[in-house]
Enzyme design. Structure first.
Site, PDB file in Angstrom:
ATOM      1  N   TYR A  43      16.887 -48.622  25.434  1.00 49.21           N
ATOM      2  CA  TYR A  43      17.225 -49.397  24.244  1.00 49.21           C
ATOM      3  C   TYR A  43      16.067 -49.579  23.263  1.00 49.21           C
ATOM      4  CZ  TYR A  43      21.138 -50.538  27.301  1.00 49.21           C
ATOM      5  OH  TYR A  43      22.212 -50.456  28.148  1.00 49.21           O
ATOM      6  N   SER A 117      20.508 -55.347  32.824  1.00 50.50           N
ATOM      7  CA  SER A 117      21.605 -54.447  32.534  1.00 50.50           C
ATOM      8  C   SER A 117      21.271 -53.024  32.984  1.00 50.50           C
ATOM      9  CB  SER A 117      21.966 -54.533  31.054  1.00 50.50           C
ATOM     10  OG  SER A 117      23.204 -53.922  30.792  1.00 50.50           O
ATOM     11  N   TYR A 118      21.301 -52.032  32.083  1.00 50.29           N
ATOM     12  CA  TYR A 118      20.976 -50.661  32.490  1.00 50.29           C
ATOM     13  C   TYR A 118      19.545 -50.573  33.012  1.00 50.29           C
ATOM     14  CZ  TYR A 118      20.876 -45.556  32.490  1.00 50.29           C
ATOM     15  OH  TYR A 118      20.784 -44.239  32.873  1.00 50.29           O
ATOM     16  N   TRP A 165      29.725 -50.685  24.582  1.00 51.99           N
ATOM     17  CA  TRP A 165      28.393 -50.253  25.020  1.00 51.99           C
ATOM     18  C   TRP A 165      28.027 -48.930  24.359  1.00 51.99           C
ATOM     19  CZ3 TRP A 165      27.189 -47.274  30.052  1.00 51.99           C
ATOM     20  CH2 TRP A 165      25.808 -47.232  30.286  1.00 51.99           C
ATOM     21  N   ASP A 256      28.939 -63.147  33.696  1.00 51.04           N
ATOM     22  CA  ASP A 256      28.441 -61.795  33.448  1.00 51.04           C
ATOM     23  C   ASP A 256      29.387 -60.776  34.049  1.00 51.04           C
ATOM     24  OD1 ASP A 256      26.773 -59.612  32.842  1.00 51.04           O
ATOM     25  OD2 ASP A 256      25.882 -59.722  34.846  1.00 51.04           O
ATOM     26  N   HIS A 291      26.976 -61.719  29.766  1.00 50.48           N
ATOM     27  CA  HIS A 291      26.103 -60.575  29.509  1.00 50.48           C
ATOM     28  C   HIS A 291      25.612 -60.611  28.064  1.00 50.48           C
ATOM     29  CE1 HIS A 291      24.655 -56.842  31.281  1.00 50.48           C
ATOM     30  NE2 HIS A 291      24.637 -56.366  30.048  1.00 50.48           N
TER      31      HIS A 291
END
Length: 580
Positions: A43, A117-118, A165, A256, A291
Protein backbone atom coordinates in the site's frame (compact mmCIF):
# COMPACT_ATOMS: atom_id res chain seq x y z
CA UNK A 1 17.67 13.18 25.71
CA UNK A 2 18.22 13.73 22.00
CA UNK A 3 19.06 11.11 19.42
CA UNK A 4 19.95 11.02 15.76
CA UNK A 5 18.12 9.03 13.12
CA UNK A 6 19.49 7.77 9.86
CA UNK A 7 16.93 7.21 7.09
CA UNK A 8 17.74 5.58 3.75
CA UNK A 9 15.03 5.70 1.09
CA UNK A 10 14.46 3.25 -1.72
CA UNK A 11 17.17 0.78 -0.73
CA UNK A 12 17.46 -2.13 -3.20
CA UNK A 13 16.63 -5.56 -1.78
CA UNK A 14 17.34 -8.31 -4.36
CA UNK A 15 15.15 -11.42 -4.48
CA UNK A 16 16.34 -14.89 -5.48
CA UNK A 17 14.92 -14.50 -9.01
CA UNK A 18 16.75 -11.20 -9.57
CA UNK A 19 13.72 -8.97 -8.97
CA UNK A 20 14.58 -5.89 -6.89
CA UNK A 21 12.21 -4.76 -4.15
CA UNK A 22 12.64 -1.35 -2.55
CA UNK A 23 12.65 -0.49 1.14
CA UNK A 24 13.05 2.47 3.45
CA UNK A 25 15.40 1.88 6.36
CA UNK A 26 15.33 3.74 9.69
CA UNK A 27 17.86 3.25 12.49
CA UNK A 28 19.76 5.23 15.12
CA UNK A 29 22.58 7.30 13.66
CA UNK A 30 25.13 5.89 16.07
CA UNK A 31 25.80 2.55 17.71
CA UNK A 32 24.18 -0.73 16.81
CA UNK A 33 23.50 -3.29 15.66
CA UNK A 34 19.84 -3.42 16.70
CA UNK A 35 16.90 -5.81 16.54
CA UNK A 36 14.99 -4.90 13.41
CA UNK A 37 11.29 -4.49 12.77
CA UNK A 38 10.11 -5.31 9.24
CA UNK A 39 6.91 -4.26 7.52
CA UNK A 40 6.17 -5.57 4.02
CA UNK A 41 3.15 -3.78 2.51
CA UNK A 42 1.43 -3.44 -0.87
CA UNK A 43 0.00 0.00 0.00
CA UNK A 44 2.98 2.37 -0.53
CA UNK A 45 5.81 2.55 1.97
CA UNK A 46 6.08 6.32 1.42
CA UNK A 47 2.55 6.89 2.77
CA UNK A 48 2.71 7.72 6.47
CA UNK A 49 -1.02 7.00 6.71
CA UNK A 50 -0.67 3.45 5.38
CA UNK A 51 2.76 2.57 6.75
CA UNK A 52 2.44 4.17 10.18
CA UNK A 53 -1.03 5.30 11.25
CA UNK A 54 -3.05 2.26 10.12
CA UNK A 55 -0.61 -0.31 11.56
CA UNK A 56 -0.28 1.40 14.94
CA UNK A 57 3.52 1.59 15.16
CA UNK A 58 5.45 4.83 14.67
CA UNK A 59 8.97 4.19 13.26
CA UNK A 60 10.61 7.19 14.96
CA UNK A 61 9.47 5.95 18.36
CA UNK A 62 10.79 2.50 17.50
CA UNK A 63 14.19 3.95 16.57
CA UNK A 64 14.27 5.96 19.79
CA UNK A 65 13.54 2.72 21.68
CA UNK A 66 16.56 1.03 20.10
CA UNK A 67 15.22 -0.71 17.01
CA UNK A 68 15.99 -0.48 13.33
CA UNK A 69 12.91 -0.38 11.07
CA UNK A 70 12.58 -1.58 7.47
CA UNK A 71 9.44 -0.76 5.47
CA UNK A 72 9.28 -2.47 2.08
CA UNK A 73 6.97 -2.28 -0.94
CA UNK A 74 6.01 -5.83 -1.86
CA UNK A 75 6.59 -7.29 -5.31
CA UNK A 76 4.91 -5.38 -8.12
CA UNK A 77 3.76 -2.53 -5.89
CA UNK A 78 4.84 1.12 -6.04
CA UNK A 79 8.68 1.31 -6.09
CA UNK A 80 9.32 -2.45 -6.19
CA UNK A 81 9.90 -4.48 -9.34
CA UNK A 82 8.07 -7.54 -10.62
CA UNK A 83 4.38 -8.26 -10.97
CA UNK A 84 1.82 -8.40 -8.19
CA UNK A 85 -0.15 -11.59 -7.65
CA UNK A 86 -1.68 -11.60 -4.16
CA UNK A 87 -0.25 -14.11 -1.67
CA UNK A 88 1.71 -16.22 -4.15
CA UNK A 89 5.14 -14.60 -3.79
CA UNK A 90 5.01 -13.56 -0.16
CA UNK A 91 6.66 -16.64 1.34
CA UNK A 92 9.81 -16.60 -0.81
CA UNK A 93 10.01 -12.81 -0.91
CA UNK A 94 9.57 -12.72 2.86
CA UNK A 95 12.36 -15.25 3.35
CA UNK A 96 14.70 -13.34 1.02
CA UNK A 97 13.93 -10.02 2.70
CA UNK A 98 14.49 -11.39 6.22
CA UNK A 99 17.81 -12.90 5.11
CA UNK A 100 18.82 -9.56 3.56
CA UNK A 101 17.87 -7.64 6.71
CA UNK A 102 19.89 -10.00 8.92
CA UNK A 103 22.94 -9.53 6.71
CA UNK A 104 22.92 -5.72 7.10
CA UNK A 105 25.28 -4.05 9.59
CA UNK A 106 22.39 -2.31 11.34
CA UNK A 107 20.69 -5.63 12.29
CA UNK A 108 21.75 -7.77 15.25
CA UNK A 109 20.26 -10.88 13.59
CA UNK A 110 16.86 -10.63 15.28
CA UNK A 111 13.84 -9.68 13.17
CA UNK A 112 10.25 -8.93 14.12
CA UNK A 113 7.44 -8.35 11.62
CA UNK A 114 4.36 -6.17 12.07
CA UNK A 115 1.38 -4.66 10.27
CA UNK A 116 -2.33 -4.91 9.52
CA UNK A 117 -4.58 -6.61 6.98
CA UNK A 118 -2.58 -7.84 3.95
CA UNK A 119 0.55 -6.84 5.87
CA UNK A 120 -0.49 -9.52 8.35
CA UNK A 121 -0.56 -11.97 5.44
CA UNK A 122 3.02 -11.09 4.51
CA UNK A 123 4.04 -11.95 8.08
CA UNK A 124 2.21 -15.25 8.31
CA UNK A 125 3.21 -16.42 4.84
CA UNK A 126 6.85 -15.78 5.72
CA UNK A 127 6.59 -17.25 9.21
CA UNK A 128 5.17 -20.53 7.88
CA UNK A 129 8.61 -21.27 6.37
CA UNK A 130 10.30 -20.78 9.79
CA UNK A 131 13.01 -18.35 8.60
CA UNK A 132 16.10 -18.13 10.75
CA UNK A 133 16.16 -14.98 12.87
CA UNK A 134 12.41 -14.28 12.82
CA UNK A 135 11.59 -14.08 16.53
CA UNK A 136 8.21 -12.33 16.66
CA UNK A 137 5.22 -11.29 14.56
CA UNK A 138 2.40 -8.83 15.23
CA UNK A 139 -0.39 -9.58 12.72
CA UNK A 140 -3.24 -7.10 13.11
CA UNK A 141 -6.78 -7.24 11.65
CA UNK A 142 -5.85 -10.16 9.42
CA UNK A 143 -6.95 -13.65 8.45
CA UNK A 144 -5.53 -17.11 9.17
CA UNK A 145 -5.99 -18.24 5.55
CA UNK A 146 -7.22 -16.76 2.28
CA UNK A 147 -10.24 -18.85 1.32
CA UNK A 148 -12.32 -18.90 4.47
CA UNK A 149 -13.17 -15.43 5.84
CA UNK A 150 -10.88 -13.51 3.44
CA UNK A 151 -12.41 -14.48 0.09
CA UNK A 152 -15.40 -16.59 1.13
CA UNK A 153 -17.39 -17.03 4.33
CA UNK A 154 -19.48 -20.12 4.87
CA UNK A 155 -19.04 -20.70 1.13
CA UNK A 156 -20.47 -17.29 0.13
CA UNK A 157 -18.23 -14.79 -1.67
CA UNK A 158 -17.04 -11.82 0.42
CA UNK A 159 -18.25 -9.55 -2.36
CA UNK A 160 -18.42 -6.30 -0.39
CA UNK A 161 -14.81 -6.67 0.69
CA UNK A 162 -13.18 -8.07 -2.44
CA UNK A 163 -14.59 -5.62 -4.97
CA UNK A 164 -13.85 -2.57 -2.84
CA UNK A 165 -10.38 -3.84 -1.90
CA UNK A 166 -9.55 -4.16 -5.59
CA UNK A 167 -11.02 -0.78 -6.53
CA UNK A 168 -9.66 1.24 -3.60
CA UNK A 169 -6.33 -0.39 -2.83
CA UNK A 170 -5.03 -2.71 -5.53
CA UNK A 171 -6.07 -1.72 -9.03
CA UNK A 172 -5.16 2.01 -9.18
CA UNK A 173 -1.40 1.54 -8.89
CA UNK A 174 -1.52 -1.56 -11.09
CA UNK A 175 -3.06 0.54 -13.86
CA UNK A 176 -0.28 3.11 -13.62
CA UNK A 177 2.29 0.37 -14.27
CA UNK A 178 0.56 -0.90 -17.42
CA UNK A 179 1.53 0.35 -20.87
CA UNK A 180 -0.85 2.80 -22.49
CA UNK A 181 -3.37 1.29 -24.85
CA UNK A 182 -6.93 0.01 -25.24
CA UNK A 183 -6.59 -2.66 -22.52
CA UNK A 184 -5.54 -0.11 -19.92
CA UNK A 185 -8.28 2.27 -21.06
CA UNK A 186 -10.93 -0.43 -20.61
CA UNK A 187 -9.59 -1.39 -17.19
CA UNK A 188 -9.51 2.25 -16.13
CA UNK A 189 -13.11 2.74 -17.25
CA UNK A 190 -14.14 -0.29 -15.18
CA UNK A 191 -12.31 1.08 -12.15
CA UNK A 192 -13.98 4.48 -12.44
CA UNK A 193 -17.37 2.82 -12.81
CA UNK A 194 -16.87 0.94 -9.53
CA UNK A 195 -15.59 3.98 -7.67
CA UNK A 196 -18.43 6.21 -8.89
CA UNK A 197 -21.15 3.80 -7.72
CA UNK A 198 -19.92 0.78 -5.76
CA UNK A 199 -23.44 -0.44 -5.00
CA UNK A 200 -24.34 -0.59 -8.68
CA UNK A 201 -21.12 -2.53 -9.26
CA UNK A 202 -22.05 -5.01 -6.53
CA UNK A 203 -25.45 -5.61 -8.12
CA UNK A 204 -24.19 -6.16 -11.66
CA UNK A 205 -24.16 -9.78 -12.87
CA UNK A 206 -22.41 -11.97 -13.65
CA UNK A 207 -19.70 -11.47 -11.06
CA UNK A 208 -17.18 -13.18 -13.32
CA UNK A 209 -17.01 -10.93 -16.39
CA UNK A 210 -14.26 -9.92 -18.75
CA UNK A 211 -13.96 -6.27 -17.74
CA UNK A 212 -13.28 -7.22 -14.11
CA UNK A 213 -10.77 -9.83 -15.25
CA UNK A 214 -8.98 -7.13 -17.25
CA UNK A 215 -8.92 -4.88 -14.19
CA UNK A 216 -7.76 -7.57 -11.74
CA UNK A 217 -6.87 -10.94 -13.28
CA UNK A 218 -6.47 -12.53 -9.85
CA UNK A 219 -10.15 -11.80 -9.08
CA UNK A 220 -11.21 -14.24 -11.80
CA UNK A 221 -8.84 -16.80 -10.33
CA UNK A 222 -10.45 -16.42 -6.90
CA UNK A 223 -13.90 -16.84 -8.44
CA UNK A 224 -12.78 -19.95 -10.32
CA UNK A 225 -11.91 -21.63 -7.01
CA UNK A 226 -15.07 -21.36 -4.88
CA UNK A 227 -14.17 -24.60 -3.07
CA UNK A 228 -11.33 -24.72 -0.59
CA UNK A 229 -9.16 -26.70 -3.00
CA UNK A 230 -5.43 -27.11 -3.61
CA UNK A 231 -5.15 -23.52 -4.90
CA UNK A 232 -6.06 -22.20 -1.44
CA UNK A 233 -4.34 -24.95 0.53
CA UNK A 234 -0.98 -24.07 -0.99
CA UNK A 235 -1.20 -20.52 0.38
CA UNK A 236 -2.69 -21.43 3.78
CA UNK A 237 -0.40 -20.37 6.67
CA UNK A 238 -2.76 -21.68 9.36
CA UNK A 239 -1.66 -25.23 8.63
CA UNK A 240 1.88 -24.24 9.58
CA UNK A 241 1.26 -22.92 13.11
CA UNK A 242 3.27 -25.89 14.36
CA UNK A 243 6.37 -24.58 12.52
CA UNK A 244 6.12 -20.93 13.61
CA UNK A 245 8.60 -20.60 16.46
CA UNK A 246 7.72 -16.95 17.08
CA UNK A 247 6.15 -14.81 19.76
CA UNK A 248 2.85 -13.33 18.59
CA UNK A 249 0.90 -10.14 19.22
CA UNK A 250 -2.53 -10.64 17.62
CA UNK A 251 -4.74 -7.55 17.36
CA UNK A 252 -8.34 -7.71 16.15
CA UNK A 253 -11.73 -6.04 16.30
CA UNK A 254 -15.17 -7.43 17.15
CA UNK A 255 -16.48 -5.88 13.92
CA UNK A 256 -13.46 -6.70 11.76
CA UNK A 257 -14.11 -8.85 8.71
CA UNK A 258 -11.05 -10.98 9.60
CA UNK A 259 -11.70 -11.47 13.32
CA UNK A 260 -12.08 -15.28 13.02
CA UNK A 261 -8.55 -15.37 11.60
CA UNK A 262 -7.10 -13.27 14.41
CA UNK A 263 -8.63 -15.59 17.01
CA UNK A 264 -7.54 -18.68 15.10
CA UNK A 265 -3.95 -17.45 14.78
CA UNK A 266 -3.76 -16.75 18.51
CA UNK A 267 -5.24 -20.10 19.52
CA UNK A 268 -3.22 -22.00 16.91
CA UNK A 269 0.13 -20.60 17.98
CA UNK A 270 -0.80 -20.79 21.66
CA UNK A 271 -1.34 -24.55 21.31
CA UNK A 272 0.83 -25.62 18.35
CA UNK A 273 3.97 -23.45 18.18
CA UNK A 274 7.05 -25.72 18.30
CA UNK A 275 8.57 -24.41 21.53
CA UNK A 276 7.24 -23.71 25.00
CA UNK A 277 8.71 -20.21 24.75
CA UNK A 278 6.67 -19.42 21.63
CA UNK A 279 3.49 -20.98 23.01
CA UNK A 280 3.73 -18.96 26.22
CA UNK A 281 4.48 -15.69 24.42
CA UNK A 282 1.25 -15.23 22.47
CA UNK A 283 -0.88 -12.16 23.22
CA UNK A 284 -4.35 -11.20 22.01
CA UNK A 285 -6.03 -7.78 21.96
CA UNK A 286 -9.59 -7.37 20.63
CA UNK A 287 -11.23 -3.95 20.60
CA UNK A 288 -14.68 -2.80 19.46
CA UNK A 289 -13.22 -2.03 16.03
CA UNK A 290 -13.94 -2.60 12.36
CA UNK A 291 -11.49 -3.02 9.50
CA UNK A 292 -9.82 0.30 8.81
CA UNK A 293 -11.44 2.02 11.78
CA UNK A 294 -9.95 1.62 15.25
CA UNK A 295 -11.86 4.58 16.65
CA UNK A 296 -14.35 4.91 19.49
CA UNK A 297 -17.39 5.22 17.20
CA UNK A 298 -18.51 2.19 15.18
CA UNK A 299 -21.70 2.11 13.16
CA UNK A 300 -24.43 3.80 15.19
CA UNK A 301 -22.90 3.37 18.65
CA UNK A 302 -20.23 5.17 20.66
CA UNK A 303 -18.11 3.04 22.97
CA UNK A 304 -16.61 5.88 24.98
CA UNK A 305 -13.18 7.40 24.60
CA UNK A 306 -11.61 4.25 26.00
CA UNK A 307 -12.87 2.27 23.01
CA UNK A 308 -10.38 3.89 20.62
CA UNK A 309 -7.04 2.23 19.95
CA UNK A 310 -5.39 5.52 20.93
CA UNK A 311 -6.41 4.77 24.52
CA UNK A 312 -4.08 1.75 24.46
CA UNK A 313 -1.02 3.35 22.79
CA UNK A 314 -0.44 0.53 20.33
CA UNK A 315 3.06 1.79 19.51
CA UNK A 316 4.09 1.33 23.16
CA UNK A 317 2.40 -2.06 23.19
CA UNK A 318 4.27 -3.19 20.08
CA UNK A 319 7.62 -1.94 21.41
CA UNK A 320 7.26 -3.73 24.75
CA UNK A 321 6.29 -6.90 22.90
CA UNK A 322 9.23 -6.76 20.47
CA UNK A 323 11.73 -5.67 23.16
CA UNK A 324 10.74 -8.64 25.32
CA UNK A 325 11.11 -11.03 22.39
CA UNK A 326 14.57 -9.65 21.59
CA UNK A 327 15.61 -10.01 25.23
CA UNK A 328 14.14 -13.50 25.54
CA UNK A 329 11.79 -12.56 28.39
CA UNK A 330 7.99 -12.53 28.80
CA UNK A 331 6.41 -9.26 27.71
CA UNK A 332 4.76 -7.18 30.42
CA UNK A 333 1.41 -7.58 28.65
CA UNK A 334 -1.65 -9.64 29.59
CA UNK A 335 -2.17 -12.84 27.61
CA UNK A 336 -5.58 -11.59 26.49
CA UNK A 337 -7.18 -8.14 26.60
CA UNK A 338 -10.72 -7.66 25.31
CA UNK A 339 -13.17 -4.79 25.14
CA UNK A 340 -16.56 -5.80 26.53
CA UNK A 341 -19.24 -3.93 24.60
CA UNK A 342 -22.33 -2.85 26.48
CA UNK A 343 -20.19 -2.49 29.61
CA UNK A 344 -17.78 -0.45 27.42
CA UNK A 345 -14.71 -1.48 29.37
CA UNK A 346 -11.45 -3.31 28.77
CA UNK A 347 -10.82 -6.55 30.64
CA UNK A 348 -7.78 -8.77 30.96
CA UNK A 349 -8.07 -12.53 30.62
CA UNK A 350 -5.70 -15.50 30.80
CA UNK A 351 -7.05 -17.40 27.78
CA UNK A 352 -9.19 -17.45 24.66
CA UNK A 353 -11.75 -18.84 24.31
CA UNK A 354 -12.88 -18.41 27.92
CA UNK A 355 -13.28 -21.82 29.54
CA UNK A 356 -15.79 -20.37 32.01
CA UNK A 357 -18.21 -19.46 29.20
CA UNK A 358 -21.32 -21.63 29.48
CA UNK A 359 -23.12 -22.68 26.30
CA UNK A 360 -26.68 -21.48 26.78
CA UNK A 361 -29.48 -22.32 24.34
CA UNK A 362 -32.29 -19.96 23.37
CA UNK A 363 -34.94 -21.78 21.33
CA UNK A 364 -36.74 -20.32 18.32
CA UNK A 365 -40.47 -20.25 19.01
CA UNK A 366 -43.56 -18.92 17.22
CA UNK A 367 -47.10 -19.67 16.22
CA UNK A 368 -45.98 -19.81 12.59
CA UNK A 369 -45.87 -16.05 12.00
CA UNK A 370 -42.35 -14.86 12.88
CA UNK A 371 -42.10 -12.75 9.73
CA UNK A 372 -40.70 -9.28 10.60
CA UNK A 373 -40.42 -7.68 14.04
CA UNK A 374 -44.22 -7.30 14.03
CA UNK A 375 -44.64 -11.10 13.97
CA UNK A 376 -45.01 -13.59 16.80
CA UNK A 377 -41.46 -14.97 16.89
CA UNK A 378 -39.81 -15.28 20.27
CA UNK A 379 -36.64 -16.63 21.88
CA UNK A 380 -37.27 -18.87 24.85
CA UNK A 381 -35.13 -20.85 27.26
CA UNK A 382 -37.81 -23.55 27.15
CA UNK A 383 -37.74 -26.09 24.31
CA UNK A 384 -40.73 -26.06 21.90
CA UNK A 385 -43.65 -28.46 21.97
CA UNK A 386 -43.67 -31.45 19.53
CA UNK A 387 -46.28 -29.86 17.26
CA UNK A 388 -45.18 -26.20 17.14
CA UNK A 389 -45.79 -24.84 13.61
CA UNK A 390 -42.94 -23.86 11.30
CA UNK A 391 -42.22 -20.41 9.89
CA UNK A 392 -42.12 -19.71 6.15
CA UNK A 393 -40.91 -16.93 3.88
CA UNK A 394 -40.18 -16.33 0.22
CA UNK A 395 -36.52 -15.56 -0.48
CA UNK A 396 -35.94 -13.66 -3.71
CA UNK A 397 -32.30 -12.99 -4.72
CA UNK A 398 -33.55 -10.25 -7.06
CA UNK A 399 -34.70 -8.40 -3.93
CA UNK A 400 -32.09 -9.38 -1.32
CA UNK A 401 -32.05 -8.43 2.34
CA UNK A 402 -29.65 -5.46 2.54
CA UNK A 403 -26.52 -5.47 4.64
CA UNK A 404 -27.04 -3.50 7.85
CA UNK A 405 -23.77 -3.26 9.73
CA UNK A 406 -21.62 -6.10 10.95
CA UNK A 407 -18.10 -7.04 9.91
CA UNK A 408 -18.30 -5.23 6.59
CA UNK A 409 -15.93 -3.46 4.22
CA UNK A 410 -18.43 -1.22 2.48
CA UNK A 411 -17.85 2.41 1.38
CA UNK A 412 -16.87 4.60 4.30
CA UNK A 413 -14.61 1.88 5.72
CA UNK A 414 -12.18 4.32 7.37
CA UNK A 415 -15.04 5.92 9.31
CA UNK A 416 -16.93 2.73 10.17
CA UNK A 417 -20.02 4.27 8.59
CA UNK A 418 -21.54 0.99 7.45
CA UNK A 419 -19.87 -1.47 9.82
CA UNK A 420 -20.39 -2.38 13.45
CA UNK A 421 -23.62 -2.13 15.39
CA UNK A 422 -26.19 -0.59 13.05
CA UNK A 423 -29.89 -0.01 13.78
CA UNK A 424 -32.02 -2.79 12.30
CA UNK A 425 -35.54 -1.37 11.83
CA UNK A 426 -35.42 -1.34 8.00
CA UNK A 427 -34.32 -4.97 7.86
CA UNK A 428 -36.79 -6.09 10.51
CA UNK A 429 -39.78 -4.67 8.63
CA UNK A 430 -39.23 -7.18 5.81
CA UNK A 431 -41.46 -10.25 5.50
CA UNK A 432 -38.49 -12.33 4.31
CA UNK A 433 -36.73 -11.84 7.65
CA UNK A 434 -37.82 -14.01 10.56
CA UNK A 435 -37.45 -12.27 13.91
CA UNK A 436 -37.33 -14.01 17.29
CA UNK A 437 -37.15 -11.89 20.47
CA UNK A 438 -36.68 -12.76 24.13
CA UNK A 439 -38.59 -11.17 27.04
CA UNK A 440 -36.80 -8.26 28.76
CA UNK A 441 -33.81 -9.45 30.74
CA UNK A 442 -34.14 -9.29 34.51
CA UNK A 443 -30.39 -8.82 34.95
CA UNK A 444 -27.33 -8.15 32.82
CA UNK A 445 -26.25 -11.05 30.60
CA UNK A 446 -22.73 -11.18 29.17
CA UNK A 447 -22.06 -13.07 25.93
CA UNK A 448 -18.33 -13.59 25.28
CA UNK A 449 -17.16 -16.15 22.75
CA UNK A 450 -18.42 -17.72 19.55
CA UNK A 451 -22.15 -17.48 18.82
CA UNK A 452 -23.65 -20.45 16.96
CA UNK A 453 -27.02 -21.24 15.39
CA UNK A 454 -28.55 -24.67 14.85
CA UNK A 455 -31.27 -24.27 12.26
CA UNK A 456 -33.62 -27.04 11.22
CA UNK A 457 -34.82 -25.84 7.84
CA UNK A 458 -35.81 -26.76 4.31
CA UNK A 459 -35.79 -24.97 0.97
CA UNK A 460 -37.71 -25.47 -2.25
CA UNK A 461 -34.40 -24.87 -4.05
CA UNK A 462 -31.32 -27.00 -4.71
CA UNK A 463 -29.16 -24.34 -3.09
CA UNK A 464 -29.71 -21.23 -0.97
CA UNK A 465 -28.10 -19.17 1.74
CA UNK A 466 -29.02 -19.15 5.40
CA UNK A 467 -28.09 -16.01 7.31
CA UNK A 468 -28.56 -15.07 10.94
CA UNK A 469 -27.86 -12.06 13.14
CA UNK A 470 -27.74 -11.62 16.92
CA UNK A 471 -29.36 -8.31 17.92
CA UNK A 472 -29.46 -6.20 21.10
CA UNK A 473 -32.92 -4.62 21.55
CA UNK A 474 -32.88 -1.55 23.80
CA UNK A 475 -35.78 -0.64 26.12
CA UNK A 476 -36.98 2.04 23.67
CA UNK A 477 -37.31 -0.60 20.94
CA UNK A 478 -34.27 0.36 18.90
CA UNK A 479 -32.34 -2.73 17.83
CA UNK A 480 -28.63 -2.96 17.03
CA UNK A 481 -26.89 -5.87 15.33
CA UNK A 482 -24.12 -7.50 17.36
CA UNK A 483 -22.72 -10.29 15.17
CA UNK A 484 -23.90 -12.19 12.10
CA UNK A 485 -22.98 -15.07 9.81
CA UNK A 486 -23.88 -17.00 6.67
CA UNK A 487 -23.89 -20.56 5.32
CA UNK A 488 -24.27 -21.37 1.63
CA UNK A 489 -26.25 -24.60 1.75
CA UNK A 490 -24.19 -26.39 -0.90
CA UNK A 491 -21.24 -26.15 1.52
CA UNK A 492 -23.08 -27.43 4.60
CA UNK A 493 -20.81 -30.51 4.71
CA UNK A 494 -17.61 -28.50 4.32
CA UNK A 495 -16.20 -25.83 2.02
CA UNK A 496 -14.09 -28.39 0.14
CA UNK A 497 -17.12 -29.93 -1.62
CA UNK A 498 -20.54 -29.00 -2.96
CA UNK A 499 -23.66 -31.05 -2.25
CA UNK A 500 -27.08 -29.97 -3.59
CA UNK A 501 -30.13 -29.80 -1.38
CA UNK A 502 -33.07 -32.10 -1.89
CA UNK A 503 -35.88 -29.57 -2.34
CA UNK A 504 -38.34 -29.66 0.54
CA UNK A 505 -36.26 -32.01 2.68
CA UNK A 506 -35.55 -30.76 6.23
CA UNK A 507 -31.91 -30.67 7.32
CA UNK A 508 -29.92 -29.32 10.24
CA UNK A 509 -27.75 -26.34 9.31
CA UNK A 510 -25.22 -25.45 12.01
CA UNK A 511 -22.95 -22.46 11.51
CA UNK A 512 -21.19 -19.74 13.53
CA UNK A 513 -22.31 -16.13 13.56
CA UNK A 514 -18.88 -15.11 14.78
CA UNK A 515 -17.33 -14.15 18.10
CA UNK A 516 -18.20 -11.20 20.30
CA UNK A 517 -18.11 -9.80 23.79
CA UNK A 518 -21.39 -8.03 24.55
CA UNK A 519 -23.30 -7.30 27.73
CA UNK A 520 -27.06 -7.30 27.18
CA UNK A 521 -28.19 -4.95 29.92
CA UNK A 522 -31.12 -5.56 32.25
CA UNK A 523 -34.31 -4.44 30.49
CA UNK A 524 -32.85 -5.17 27.06
CA UNK A 525 -34.02 -8.08 24.92
CA UNK A 526 -32.04 -10.60 22.89
CA UNK A 527 -33.13 -10.99 19.29
CA UNK A 528 -32.29 -13.29 16.40
CA UNK A 529 -32.89 -12.59 12.71
CA UNK A 530 -33.01 -15.41 10.17
CA UNK A 531 -33.02 -14.73 6.41
CA UNK A 532 -31.47 -15.93 3.14
CA UNK A 533 -29.31 -13.01 2.03
CA UNK A 534 -27.05 -10.27 3.37
CA UNK A 535 -26.18 -8.19 0.32
CA UNK A 536 -23.78 -6.75 -0.74
CA UNK A 537 -21.59 -7.96 2.08
CA UNK A 538 -22.00 -11.42 0.53
CA UNK A 539 -22.89 -12.32 -3.03
CA UNK A 540 -26.35 -13.71 -3.78
CA UNK A 541 -27.15 -17.36 -4.23
CA UNK A 542 -29.13 -17.81 -7.47
CA UNK A 543 -31.10 -20.48 -5.56
CA UNK A 544 -30.56 -23.10 -8.22
CA UNK A 545 -27.67 -25.42 -9.11
CA UNK A 546 -25.76 -22.75 -11.04
CA UNK A 547 -22.26 -21.48 -10.16
CA UNK A 548 -22.96 -18.19 -8.35
CA UNK A 549 -19.97 -16.50 -10.03
CA UNK A 550 -21.44 -16.95 -13.52
CA UNK A 551 -25.13 -16.52 -12.66
CA UNK A 552 -27.00 -13.81 -14.57
CA UNK A 553 -30.14 -11.89 -13.65
CA UNK A 554 -32.31 -14.43 -15.46
CA UNK A 555 -30.77 -17.22 -13.35
CA UNK A 556 -32.04 -15.81 -10.05
CA UNK A 557 -34.92 -17.90 -8.65
CA UNK A 558 -37.23 -17.26 -5.68
CA UNK A 559 -37.38 -20.06 -3.12
CA UNK A 560 -39.84 -20.96 -0.37
CA UNK A 561 -37.94 -21.28 2.89
CA UNK A 562 -39.15 -23.15 5.96
CA UNK A 563 -37.68 -22.93 9.45
CA UNK A 564 -38.77 -25.68 11.84
CA UNK A 565 -38.84 -25.37 15.61
CA UNK A 566 -40.94 -28.26 16.86
CA UNK A 567 -39.85 -30.77 19.49
CA UNK A 568 -37.87 -33.18 17.24
CA UNK A 569 -36.47 -30.27 15.19
CA UNK A 570 -35.75 -27.63 17.79
CA UNK A 571 -33.86 -24.76 16.17
CA UNK A 572 -31.78 -22.84 18.67
CA UNK A 573 -29.35 -19.99 19.20
CA UNK A 574 -26.35 -20.99 21.34
CA UNK A 575 -24.72 -18.19 23.32
CA UNK A 576 -21.46 -18.40 25.34
CA UNK A 577 -22.70 -16.84 28.58
CA UNK A 578 -20.35 -15.57 31.29
CA UNK A 579 -22.10 -16.00 34.61
CA UNK A 580 -21.56 -13.27 37.16
Amino acid sequence: MSFGVRVERGVAVPMRDGTVLRADVWHPAEGGPWPTLLQRLPYDKSSSFMAQHIVGLEPLQAVEAGFAVVVQDTRGRYSSGGGFNPYLDETEDGLDTIAWVRAQPFCDGQVGMYGASYIGATQLLAARAAPEGLIAIAPQLTAAEYHDVWSYSGGALQLGFLLLWIAESLAPVDLLRRPAGPERDRAQATLLEILRDPHAAYARLPLDRDELAELAPYYREWLSHPDRDVFWQLIDPSGAHGRMNVAGLHIGGWHDIFLPGTLRNYAGLRSQAPSEWARQNQHLIVGPWAHGNLGDYQGDLWYGYGGASAALDLTATHLEFFRAAAEGRPAELPPVKIFVMGANAWREEMEWPLSRAKETAFYLRSGGGANSAAGDGRLDRAAPSPDEPADHYLADPADPVPTAGGATFLPGVLFGRNSGQKEQSAVERRRDVLVYTSPPLESDLEVTGEVVIELHAASSAEDCDWTARLVDVHPDGTAYGVVDGILRARYRHGTDRQVPLTPGEPELFRFPLGSTSQVFKAGHRIRLQVASSNFPRFDRSPQQWTPPATAREEDLRPARQTVFHDGPRASRLILPVIES
